[in-house]
Design a protein around this motif. Sequence first.
Motif, PDB file in Angstrom:
ATOM      1  N   ASP A   1       0.822  -1.210   0.000  1.00 36.61           N
ATOM      2  CA  ASP A   1       0.000   0.000   0.000  1.00 36.61           C
ATOM      3  C   ASP A   1       0.852   1.254   0.000  1.00 36.61           C
ATOM      4  O   ASP A   1       0.558   2.219  -0.689  1.00 36.61           O
ATOM      5  CB  ASP A   1      -0.925   0.035   1.224  1.00 36.61           C
ATOM      6  N   VAL A   2       1.890   1.243   0.803  1.00 38.13           N
ATOM      7  CA  VAL A   2       2.765   2.409   0.905  1.00 38.13           C
ATOM      8  C   VAL A   2       4.188   1.919   1.179  1.00 38.13           C
ATOM      9  O   VAL A   2       4.377   0.912   1.848  1.00 38.13           O
ATOM     10  CB  VAL A   2       2.289   3.369   2.023  1.00 38.13           C
ATOM     11  N   ALA A   3       5.142   2.633   0.593  1.00 41.28           N
ATOM     12  CA  ALA A   3       6.528   2.248   0.804  1.00 41.28           C
ATOM     13  C   ALA A   3       7.427   3.464   0.660  1.00 41.28           C
ATOM     14  O   ALA A   3       7.101   4.407  -0.052  1.00 41.28           O
ATOM     15  CB  ALA A   3       6.947   1.185  -0.208  1.00 41.28           C
ATOM     16  N   THR A   4       8.533   3.418   1.374  1.00 37.47           N
ATOM     17  CA  THR A   4       9.568   4.436   1.207  1.00 37.47           C
ATOM     18  C   THR A   4      10.877   3.722   0.934  1.00 37.47           C
ATOM     19  O   THR A   4      11.171   2.696   1.538  1.00 37.47           O
ATOM     20  CB  THR A   4       9.726   5.335   2.452  1.00 37.47           C
ATOM     21  N   ILE A   5      11.627   4.266   0.010  1.00 40.06           N
ATOM     22  CA  ILE A   5      12.952   3.753  -0.322  1.00 40.06           C
ATOM     23  C   ILE A   5      13.889   4.947  -0.288  1.00 40.06           C
ATOM     24  O   ILE A   5      13.694   5.919  -1.014  1.00 40.06           O
ATOM     25  CB  ILE A   5      12.982   3.112  -1.720  1.00 40.06           C
ATOM     26  N   ARG A   6      14.875   4.854   0.586  1.00 39.67           N
ATOM     27  CA  ARG A   6      15.820   5.963   0.734  1.00 39.67           C
ATOM     28  C   ARG A   6      17.244   5.426   0.762  1.00 39.67           C
ATOM     29  O   ARG A   6      17.492   4.356   1.320  1.00 39.67           O
ATOM     30  CB  ARG A   6      15.555   6.704   2.039  1.00 39.67           C
ATOM     31  N   PRO A   7      18.171   6.181   0.203  1.00 38.51           N
ATOM     32  CA  PRO A   7      19.577   5.781   0.349  1.00 38.51           C
ATOM     33  C   PRO A   7      19.950   5.774   1.830  1.00 38.51           C
ATOM     34  O   PRO A   7      19.524   6.639   2.589  1.00 38.51           O
ATOM     35  CB  PRO A   7      20.342   6.879  -0.392  1.00 38.51           C
ATOM     36  N   SER A   8      20.705   4.787   2.238  1.00 34.49           N
ATOM     37  CA  SER A   8      21.147   4.700   3.620  1.00 34.49           C
ATOM     38  C   SER A   8      22.276   5.686   3.851  1.00 34.49           C
ATOM     39  O   SER A   8      23.157   5.846   3.019  1.00 34.49           O
ATOM     40  CB  SER A   8      21.620   3.283   3.933  1.00 34.49           C
TER      41      SER A   8
ATOM     42  N   ARG B   1      23.679   1.294  -0.561  1.00 36.81           N
ATOM     43  CA  ARG B   1      22.777   0.663   0.410  1.00 36.81           C
ATOM     44  C   ARG B   1      21.535   1.515   0.603  1.00 36.81           C
ATOM     45  O   ARG B   1      21.583   2.738   0.521  1.00 36.81           O
ATOM     46  CB  ARG B   1      23.508   0.453   1.734  1.00 36.81           C
ATOM     47  N   TYR B   2      20.427   0.811   0.887  1.00 36.33           N
ATOM     48  CA  TYR B   2      19.133   1.490   0.986  1.00 36.33           C
ATOM     49  C   TYR B   2      18.371   1.057   2.233  1.00 36.33           C
ATOM     50  O   TYR B   2      18.579  -0.032   2.764  1.00 36.33           O
ATOM     51  CB  TYR B   2      18.285   1.177  -0.256  1.00 36.33           C
ATOM     52  N   ASN B   3      17.467   1.939   2.657  1.00 37.06           N
ATOM     53  CA  ASN B   3      16.505   1.639   3.706  1.00 37.06           C
ATOM     54  C   ASN B   3      15.138   1.559   3.034  1.00 37.06           C
ATOM     55  O   ASN B   3      14.776   2.441   2.260  1.00 37.06           O
ATOM     56  CB  ASN B   3      16.480   2.737   4.769  1.00 37.06           C
ATOM     57  N   VAL B   4      14.395   0.498   3.342  1.00 36.17           N
ATOM     58  CA  VAL B   4      13.075   0.296   2.756  1.00 36.17           C
ATOM     59  C   VAL B   4      12.077   0.053   3.878  1.00 36.17           C
ATOM     60  O   VAL B   4      12.330  -0.749   4.771  1.00 36.17           O
ATOM     61  CB  VAL B   4      13.058  -0.918   1.792  1.00 36.17           C
ATOM     62  N   GLU B   5      10.955   0.745   3.818  1.00 33.47           N
ATOM     63  CA  GLU B   5       9.828   0.498   4.718  1.00 33.47           C
ATOM     64  C   GLU B   5       8.614   0.297   3.823  1.00 33.47           C
ATOM     65  O   GLU B   5       8.220   1.214   3.094  1.00 33.47           O
ATOM     66  CB  GLU B   5       9.591   1.687   5.659  1.00 33.47           C
ATOM     67  N   ALA B   6       8.027  -0.884   3.839  1.00 34.52           N
ATOM     68  CA  ALA B   6       6.882  -1.188   2.986  1.00 34.52           C
ATOM     69  C   ALA B   6       5.766  -1.783   3.839  1.00 34.52           C
ATOM     70  O   ALA B   6       5.995  -2.727   4.595  1.00 34.52           O
ATOM     71  CB  ALA B   6       7.290  -2.158   1.891  1.00 34.52           C
TER      72      ALA B   6
END
Length: 115
Positions: A33-40, A91-96
């Motif tokens: 439904d919702v996700a964020t992808i950001r460089p670590s 590297r990335y941080n993902v919250e889904a």
Amino acid sequence: MIKRRSCVLAAIVSLMSASFAHTQDKPTRLTFDVATIRPSKQADRNGGIKALPGGNGYTAQNIPVKLMISLMYKVPMRQITGGPDWLTNDRYNVEAKTDGSYNIDELHTMYQIAC
């Protein structure tokens, strides 16, 4: 640099797609439904990836894309060859998050769509 941004943008669009097929001809499409992808921003190499409790999503901290692909497709990293350097180095941080509870295989399918 532009290719990397295009890939990350494509992953974001895929993760954030909340359209579900509700016809009898097509099965329901599994998407977050919702996700964020950001460089670590972490300088160290420590990180982790795991399903959220209750099967409500996934979280990844300080993880390279190559490791994400390895885990979601159940392929050893040594078998993933080629590709740009950023697959391994950046590297990335993902919250889904999902709209409900899903089993691990369904969560992996959702994550695969993003890759």
